[in-house]
Design a protein around this motif. Structure first.
Motif, PDB file in Angstrom:
ATOM      1  N   TYR A   1      31.129  61.659  40.153  1.00  0.00           N
ATOM      2  CA  TYR A   1      32.312  60.849  39.866  1.00  0.00           C
ATOM      3  C   TYR A   1      32.245  60.300  38.448  1.00  0.00           C
ATOM      4  O   TYR A   1      31.158  60.126  37.884  1.00  0.00           O
ATOM      5  N   GLN A   2      33.410  60.030  37.893  1.00  0.00           N
ATOM      6  CA  GLN A   2      33.510  59.310  36.614  1.00  0.00           C
ATOM      7  C   GLN A   2      34.014  57.901  36.931  1.00  0.00           C
ATOM      8  O   GLN A   2      35.097  57.730  37.502  1.00  0.00           O
ATOM      9  N   LEU A   3      33.213  56.891  36.552  1.00  0.00           N
ATOM     10  CA  LEU A   3      33.476  55.501  36.916  1.00  0.00           C
ATOM     11  C   LEU A   3      33.944  54.700  35.713  1.00  0.00           C
ATOM     12  O   LEU A   3      33.362  54.797  34.632  1.00  0.00           O
ATOM     13  N   ASN A   4      34.972  53.891  35.909  1.00  0.00           N
ATOM     14  CA  ASN A   4      35.553  53.077  34.841  1.00  0.00           C
ATOM     15  C   ASN A   4      35.094  51.628  34.987  1.00  0.00           C
ATOM     16  O   ASN A   4      35.720  50.832  35.685  1.00  0.00           O
ATOM     17  N   LEU A   5      33.996  51.290  34.328  1.00  0.00           N
ATOM     18  CA  LEU A   5      33.487  49.914  34.385  1.00  0.00           C
ATOM     19  C   LEU A   5      34.397  48.938  33.658  1.00  0.00           C
ATOM     20  O   LEU A   5      34.465  47.754  34.025  1.00  0.00           O
ATOM     21  N   TRP A   6      35.103  49.406  32.623  1.00  0.00           N
ATOM     22  CA  TRP A   6      36.000  48.512  31.880  1.00  0.00           C
ATOM     23  C   TRP A   6      37.123  48.016  32.786  1.00  0.00           C
ATOM     24  O   TRP A   6      37.402  46.825  32.853  1.00  0.00           O
ATOM     25  N   GLU A   7      37.762  48.951  33.490  1.00  0.00           N
ATOM     26  CA  GLU A   7      38.863  48.576  34.371  1.00  0.00           C
ATOM     27  C   GLU A   7      38.362  47.787  35.582  1.00  0.00           C
ATOM     28  O   GLU A   7      39.019  46.846  36.036  1.00  0.00           O
ATOM     29  N   ALA A   8      37.190  48.142  36.092  1.00  0.00           N
ATOM     30  CA  ALA A   8      36.636  47.404  37.226  1.00  0.00           C
ATOM     31  C   ALA A   8      36.406  45.944  36.860  1.00  0.00           C
ATOM     32  O   ALA A   8      36.756  45.031  37.623  1.00  0.00           O
ATOM     33  N   ASN A   9      35.837  45.694  35.687  1.00  0.00           N
ATOM     34  CA  ASN A   9      35.607  44.315  35.265  1.00  0.00           C
ATOM     35  C   ASN A   9      36.920  43.597  34.974  1.00  0.00           C
ATOM     36  O   ASN A   9      37.053  42.405  35.259  1.00  0.00           O
ATOM     37  N   ARG A  10      37.890  44.325  34.447  1.00  0.00           N
ATOM     38  CA  ARG A  10      39.210  43.715  34.224  1.00  0.00           C
ATOM     39  C   ARG A  10      39.826  43.286  35.551  1.00  0.00           C
ATOM     40  O   ARG A  10      40.394  42.191  35.658  1.00  0.00           O
ATOM     41  N   GLN A  11      39.706  44.112  36.556  1.00  0.00           N
ATOM     42  CA  GLN A  11      40.255  43.774  37.874  1.00  0.00           C
ATOM     43  C   GLN A  11      39.530  42.582  38.493  1.00  0.00           C
ATOM     44  O   GLN A  11      40.145  41.733  39.143  1.00  0.00           O
ATOM     45  N   VAL A  12      38.228  42.496  38.284  1.00  0.00           N
ATOM     46  CA  VAL A  12      37.473  41.337  38.771  1.00  0.00           C
ATOM     47  C   VAL A  12      37.994  40.051  38.133  1.00  0.00           C
ATOM     48  O   VAL A  12      38.206  39.034  38.813  1.00  0.00           O
ATOM     49  N   LEU A  13      38.221  40.084  36.827  1.00  0.00           N
ATOM     50  CA  LEU A  13      38.698  38.894  36.116  1.00  0.00           C
ATOM     51  C   LEU A  13      40.118  38.536  36.543  1.00  0.00           C
ATOM     52  O   LEU A  13      40.445  37.355  36.712  1.00  0.00           O
ATOM     53  N   LEU A  14      40.969  39.537  36.737  1.00  0.00           N
ATOM     54  CA  LEU A  14      42.332  39.275  37.202  1.00  0.00           C
ATOM     55  C   LEU A  14      42.314  38.617  38.581  1.00  0.00           C
ATOM     56  O   LEU A  14      43.031  37.631  38.827  1.00  0.00           O
ATOM     57  N   SER A  15      41.504  39.151  39.475  1.00  0.00           N
ATOM     58  CA  SER A  15      41.458  38.595  40.829  1.00  0.00           C
ATOM     59  C   SER A  15      40.848  37.196  40.853  1.00  0.00           C
ATOM     60  O   SER A  15      41.113  36.416  41.767  1.00  0.00           O
ATOM     61  N   ALA A  16      40.052  36.870  39.828  1.00  0.00           N
ATOM     62  CA  ALA A  16      39.468  35.527  39.721  1.00  0.00           C
ATOM     63  C   ALA A  16      40.463  34.510  39.168  1.00  0.00           C
ATOM     64  O   ALA A  16      40.177  33.319  39.151  1.00  0.00           O
ATOM     65  N   GLY A  17      41.616  34.997  38.673  1.00  0.00           N
ATOM     66  CA  GLY A  17      42.654  34.089  38.207  1.00  0.00           C
ATOM     67  C   GLY A  17      42.852  34.016  36.709  1.00  0.00           C
ATOM     68  O   GLY A  17      43.636  33.198  36.228  1.00  0.00           O
TER      69      GLY A  17
END
Length: 283
Positions: A226-242
């Protein structure tokens, strides 16, 4: 200017050369006037061989005196006090330590009396937080209202365990930070095009993130990897944190795409130096 290979990030990272040292910075942080910060490159130090030239690791076989000189040079370039730097002891945890004046110099001029710390937070002006990288994701935090900062290391384990949210939660506990007041920057690290992982890693991301996000975070190839997108994953974490979307800034520079300018574990897993992220509240 160096010939950077850039991706489609939300920000064009700035290259800065000062006192002979070249580093990268986020305009969104610089323009606040509240912090000094940077992400190191391989240029401007005194280390030799596979560590050339700006290596910040004391534990990978480099000459300790060369490493110490590299810290002195970076401190001059950033306009901070090397003796007030505080270093992590990273082991891919989500442990976040509050840094006080008593911690100044730990990892540089004093022994660290802690370990298993992948994130640092502080509200002490003049103290510089320092974290280490060679493909993993640096996370910068600036609470403009409470005048507090955070700096965390988030590899795939840290990302799956939501290091960004953990750091924000700790800042809320210690300083009263509200996510809507925070500027967050996702620093230079390995991009999705370069980051091939196996089923074991993806299974953890499949559990950690809602299914509607999976197509944005990873895709399966014909070889079963698989090719994993850590940039987008961390962005989603920050968005969900508010954190508001317009206050999250994503790197446009990949460490693995720029091996002559940045250290990359994927490029050189054995002999290499470490990059560092630096963040300091102005006095």
């Amino acid at each position: 200017m160096y010939p950077w290979k850039r991706k489609d990030g939300s920000v064009h990272l700035q290259e800065v050369t000062n006192e002979g040292v070249t580093y990268l910075c986020f305009p969104s942080l610089s323009e606040t006037g509240m912090v000094r910060h940077g992400f190191s490159t391989r240029m401007g130090g005194v280390s030799k061989g596979p560590y050339a030239t700006m290596n910040f690791s004391f534990t990978r076989g480099d000459d300790p005196e060369a490493v110490r000189e590299n810290y002195r040079r970076m401190a001059r370039a950033l306009g901070v006090d090397e003796k007030r730097m505080v270093l992590t002891w990273q082991t891919h945890t989500t442990n976040v330590r509050r840094v006080t004046a008593e911690d100044e110099g730990k990892g540089i001029t004093k022994e660290r009396d802690y370990r298993d710390v992948d994130g640092l937070i502080t509200d002490c002006p003049g103290v510089t937080l320092v974290t280490f990288f060679a493909d993993c994701v640096p996370l910068y935090f600036l609470d403009r209202k409470r005048k507090a900062i955070g700096l965390s290391h988030s590899g795939w384990r840290g990302t799956a365990n939501r290091m960004g949210q953990v750091t924000l939660n700790r800042m809320e506990q210690e300083f009263g930070t509200c996510p809507e007041d925070v500027i967050c920057c996702i620093g230079p690290s390995i991009c999705q095009d370069c980051y091939e992982v196996g089923e074991d890693v993806i299974s953890q991301f499949s559990q950690a993130f809602p299914e509607p996000l999976h197509d944005r975070l990873f895709y399966r190839k014909d070889n079963g990897k698989y090719q994993l997108n850590l940039w987008e994953a961390n962005r989603q974490v920050l968005l969900s944190a508010g954190v508001p979307e317009h206050q999250i800034f994503v790197t446009d520079i990949c460490t693995h795409c720029n091996p002559d300018l940045l250290f990359s574990h994927r490029t050189s897993p054995e002999k290499r130096g470490n990059l560092c992220a630096f963040l300091c509240l102005n006095e």
